[in-house]
Design an enzyme around this catalytic site. Sequence first.
Site, PDB file in Angstrom:
ATOM      1  N   LEU A 500    -106.723  34.374  75.514  1.00 54.96           N
ATOM      2  CA  LEU A 500    -107.778  35.129  76.150  1.00 54.96           C
ATOM      3  C   LEU A 500    -108.564  34.374  76.884  1.00 54.96           C
ATOM      4  CD1 LEU A 500    -107.912  38.019  73.574  1.00 54.96           C
ATOM      5  CD2 LEU A 500    -106.840  38.187  75.727  1.00 54.96           C
ATOM      6  N   GLN A 502    -111.682  30.623  76.156  1.00 51.36           N
ATOM      7  CA  GLN A 502    -111.882  29.326  75.233  1.00 51.36           C
ATOM      8  C   GLN A 502    -113.301  29.170  75.423  1.00 51.36           C
ATOM      9  OE1 GLN A 502    -109.971  26.454  74.306  1.00 51.36           O
ATOM     10  NE2 GLN A 502    -111.799  25.664  73.189  1.00 51.36           N
ATOM     11  N   PRO A 507    -110.038  28.164  70.926  1.00 49.67           N
ATOM     12  CA  PRO A 507    -109.477  29.089  72.000  1.00 49.67           C
ATOM     13  C   PRO A 507    -109.338  30.604  71.113  1.00 49.67           C
ATOM     14  CG  PRO A 507    -107.836  27.519  70.719  1.00 49.67           C
ATOM     15  CD  PRO A 507    -109.249  26.970  70.464  1.00 49.67           C
ATOM     16  N   LYS A 522    -109.627  34.307  66.823  1.00 46.98           N
ATOM     17  CA  LYS A 522    -110.436  32.939  67.104  1.00 46.98           C
ATOM     18  C   LYS A 522    -110.004  31.810  66.213  1.00 46.98           C
ATOM     19  CE  LYS A 522    -115.247  32.460  68.020  1.00 46.98           C
ATOM     20  NZ  LYS A 522    -116.767  33.173  67.868  1.00 46.98           N
ATOM     21  N   ASP A 619    -127.245  32.362  71.211  1.00 45.44           N
ATOM     22  CA  ASP A 619    -126.207  32.130  72.378  1.00 45.44           C
ATOM     23  C   ASP A 619    -125.946  33.395  72.984  1.00 45.44           C
ATOM     24  OD1 ASP A 619    -125.127  30.306  73.737  1.00 45.44           O
ATOM     25  OD2 ASP A 619    -123.381  30.338  72.471  1.00 45.44           O
TER      26      ASP A 619
END
Length: 811
Positions: A500, A502, A507, A522, A619
């Site tokens: 899906l 990166q 990935p 994940k 983030d």
Amino acid sequence: MGKTISCSVLLALISCFYLLFATALDTITPSKSIKDPDVIISQKGLFRLGFFSLVNSSNRYVGILPLKDSSGILTISDDGNLVVSNGKAEILWSTNVNNTAPNATTAQLLDSGNLVLSNGEDGASSLWESFEDPSNAFIETMKISTDVKTGRKVELKSWKSIDDPSDGNFSLSLEPFNSPEGIIRKNNQLYYRTGPWNGNTFIGLIDKYAAYLEGFYVADNPQQPYYMTYEFSNDSMLIYSELDSQGKFIEWKWDEGKGNWINKYSSYQTNCDVYGYCGAFGICDSSKRTICSCLKGFKPRNIEEWSRGNWSSGCSRTTLLHCQRDNNGSGASQGDDGFLEMKMMKVPAFPHLSSISNGQCKDQCMNMKNCSCVAYAYDDGIGCMLWSGDLIDVQKFSASGVDLYIRLPSSELDKEKSSKVIVITTVTAGIVVITISALFLWCGMAKQRGTNKRHKQIKHKSYSENVRESLIGVKLQQLPLFNFEELATATNNFHPEKRLGQGGFGPVYKGTLDDGKEIAVKRLSKASGQGLEEFMNEVVVISKLQHRNLVRLLGCCVEAEEKILVYEFMPNKSLDAFLFDPIRQRLLDWRKRFNIIEGISRGLLYLHRDSRLKIIHRDLKASNVLLDQDLNPKISDFGMARIFGGDENQANTKRVVGTYGYMSPEYAMQGQFSEKSDVFSYGVLLLEIVSGRRNTSFYNNKDDLSLLGYAWKLWREGNIWGLVDKVILESKSYSNNEKEIWRCIHVGLLCVQEYTKDRPTISTVISMLNSEISDLNTPKQPAFTQAPLMSHDVEDRGSLNGVTLTNLDGR
């Protein structure tokens, strides 16, 4: 006591409240009106009628009529009608009844919640009742009815939205088909059906709880109007239902402990509940990965449409019935047709009823002329149900339901039997072959296993068991642990086609478990700069969070050197895949973008203030906002998140992590982070959503400006609309949303101020976006208005491809 419990319900002219020990007049007369903000209260203090405002509206309402100010009057006019007028004596609404004794007219609010207009001419005869002209609410003793003789219906009408109580797109009524059914229509088209009433319940409800409520009743006497109603013997049980603006019929119950209404039941659960979702002769099963399929013996009418997920064209027979091949249609060779039993089904729409016994139902269907009967079912309360023509709205239930029998030619039934024999034979043979092969393989590898066993155990224990002990150490035994083999199978051994995207962690793959559930896997990359610390951090943080705007962690896997997180699957991937794609961004009109902005802010508020923990994400960016099938946002990737103690507001770190273009200046340069650091990232993201441009796409532009600098330049020039995405500017609804768009840009600039004291908290941001705070501060020049000077190597690591940075040294 003395507490007012608002149930937020409108009954044509009723604002519904439950009160305790309230005293007030309950009647309007020609000489006694209700003038805003006056009210009347029913005799026992159960309901109150008056003017009110909705949360996000400045209008005043009595029922569904907006008044621009507080000059509204509810009164009885000279002709004996109940009317609503404004301060200019303009009549906005009237009951419009013929009243022969207007001077004796009264309007009384009963303890049932019914507002009754009557006069004393013949013993207080009723002229008009609010229960016979309802809005979106269904309460005790009210009747949803249909009079077959006159065609008159009493039906619920949804609101246009939660802030606009004018009539919406949906209506709910009781339809006297061959057996009464509850029906929801969307724009006058059939949208949802309950299935026939059998005397105790509607047999098409997957969850029959609502129909078993004490006092629920459907009157189905053909000589009288059909109606459904309910009345509880327990006066302390406070329950009502409403048809919401999305077409769901929701049942609410007052929870005294929580001091709020809780959702007990909803008519609409999945797409399978939408009428005819899979077309004629299609069957809908929400438990399957592809929810629509054709009934046994049928094939898609339009294979191309079905492959795209459009099932509305339905299915057609693979093989004609034997009696259909008989030109005479006499049914002389009917023995070549039979019936396939399907258990626990929602039966199709529009059955023909017969009073014959269960044992005769099959014969009657088989003997009907011209092959007209294609299916039958039997229910003790209804009797024999027969269907001719297309079978529409067939659904497979996991519980309850009715056994449905589909008519098929014998050749199709024989295939069913043959396929079972083949499967059993194949499985048996396969087991024998595998057993023998495994025996030989085991014997051949026994020695090699013995040699390697000790080395493998030492390595595995030193890593895997320590990690598992860490998991237990943080009390995560309740989090499901997947095994590696299960996830490898689900992702086709992590095949590139399943990939899906990166991230900095590694990935992400799409997977499908054995039960058909889709997941996002994940997998930590060995080349990743992140490791066990980030992995454990994400597990610890997100396992404790539950919010509609946060992605849900389903479990993890720790085996040997593998570290894997398993999330709920988001079919529309991440926000950046839509927002920055020239084709897909056209799917994001302003309403969808504003919904995404609000959703992200609600998720961030939960992290900062409303969860048990205080969490700084560190983030937040477009690639870390995932979108579900309805484009609702969910914040993801908590590998960099930090948990704060109850008295902590700011922290420092020597290890700065994040993404260029989203990091606040105090964090990027000094390693200081707080709630305001996330607010800065949110501000950047908000401006990206409005503009449809990445902050990092401004590198090397002719003015040497970042997105923040470009927005500030346009703001100072009074040309802020130059920032707005052309997709929004070219839309028909742009002019209706100008104020909201301007407000979002204003809030975005306030969020990216250089100093933390000048930035709002996320709770204040939400109030600003919802116009609860109308006077906004004037923004100063934002931080990072100039595009950073970046070497080629650093730029490749930046947010252009959504990669997260770690171990970044401040300038």
